[in-house]
Design an enzyme around this catalytic site. Sequence first.
Site: not given
Ligand code: CAO
Length: 424
Positions: A16, A246-247
């Site tokens: 999001q 607020g106030g």
């Molecule tokens: N092709 C191949 N791999 C891909 C890719 C693509 N097109 N797009 C992403 N990936 C891979 C990345 O290379 C990465 O892999 P590695 O970890 O092996 O290097 C992985 O997907 C990235 O995933 P992530 O760790 O970001 O995703 P997650 O689902 O585990 O976590 C989230 C999700 C949101 C917790 C994390 O991305 C995060 O903390 N983001 C920053 C904070 C944020 O924006 N949070 C708000 C989310 S909305 O509630």
Amino acid sequence: MKALEGVKILDFTHVQSGPTCTQLLAWFGADVIKVERPGAGDATREQLQDIPDVDSLYFTMLNHNKRSITLDTKNPKGIEVLWRLVAECDVLVENFAPGALTRMGLTWEAIHAANPRMILASVKGFGPGAYADCKVYENVAQCVGGAASTTGFRTGTPMVTGAQIGDSGTGLHLALGIVTALYQRTHSGLGQRVDCAMQDSVLNLCRVKLRDQQRLERGPLQEYSQFGEGIAFGDAVPRAGNDSGGGQPGRILKCKGWETDPNAYIYFITQGPVWEKICDVIGEPTWKTHPDYATAKARLPHLNEIFTRIEAWTMSKTKFEAMDILNGLHIPCGPILSMKEIAEDQALRKAGTVVEVDHPTRGKYLTVGNPIKLSASATDVTRSPLLGEHTDEILRDVLGYSETERLNISESGAIGAIRKIAAA
Ligand code: CAO
């Protein structure tokens, strides 16, 4: 001509926070190219699905006006294509977990060397410090940004709010950072990094509570209900229920029908300048001159009593009747609107605040329009892309790959199953 026409966004966002930001940029006219993993795409396509095998409302409502390319960035050909996009685009927006971008080889140094004009915009849960490596979702951000400890009732647990201040709030902050960096680039000719931490964004939106924390060190917070109730304050800002931040003291009060309708309530503000009108409308004209009620300061210890009396009046009216009467007297108030009422509100439809969109596999659905209205850059909300819908078009038109090159890329497995290879 749209405000951001000509700006190309390499949208490497998911869930999001990032997608909110890039959707705004798309609404302002930027060409937003969403890079997704072949076969799966943004995880939200499948989350909270209400129709089997159809992109969820979660996804569609965050990804309007964008194009989708599928690209496996763990495939050598895929990473090659990604670098071509880096060279071609103005802004790369991402919200991966900390370290993920670097693991793809996309360090700031490498990006800046490849395209010195590129702006790299990132959302992370935390800024530098002990938690910089943590993954963060919406509610975590609300908890660490000060919102949860100050939301809810004093006697209840900390509470998160329905407004997605961690995700959509951070996306808004990031969008402002990006357009600011684009503006600076018109002078410097260079890109820069734009970093927004969700904790910081939530705190920015909770600043009135940081204000109250410092006021608390100088004495009790007199506009909080607990002051009038004679309950001592601790050393941290307490949860204040529906007290106004607020106030001008305010509360949520029952209206006619509250026994059966969970949203038959109105927010009522006892704004100082209209106090005399409030006294007249609720039938307490003597409160205009009574020493306990005549001034805002005198009223503070009596807020429970005052709001109980006002509520006796609001309970005799529907929330819309009360709104009409109070509005006519310039007394600030607002009915508690359910999402059903908002979805059906024709004025919001007319204003473009709620928009109906048609989607090839979903059919018609409602979404929010652009809340920021530019007089010379109107927003037309168009549907979100299907997964990889524009892969071939982007390879051909944005990156200039020939038909043979596109077939090679396809055969390498870098773009997954392609919808069609269109002739140049
Ligand atoms: N092709 C191949 N791999 C891909 C890719 C693509 N097109 N797009 C992403 N990936 C891979 C990345 O290379 C990465 O892999 P590695 O970890 O092996 O290097 C992985 O997907 C990235 O995933 P992530 O760790 O970001 O995703 P997650 O689902 O585990 O976590 C989230 C999700 C949101 C917790 C994390 O991305 C995060 O903390 N983001 C920053 C904070 C944020 O924006 N949070 C708000 C989310 S909305 O509630």
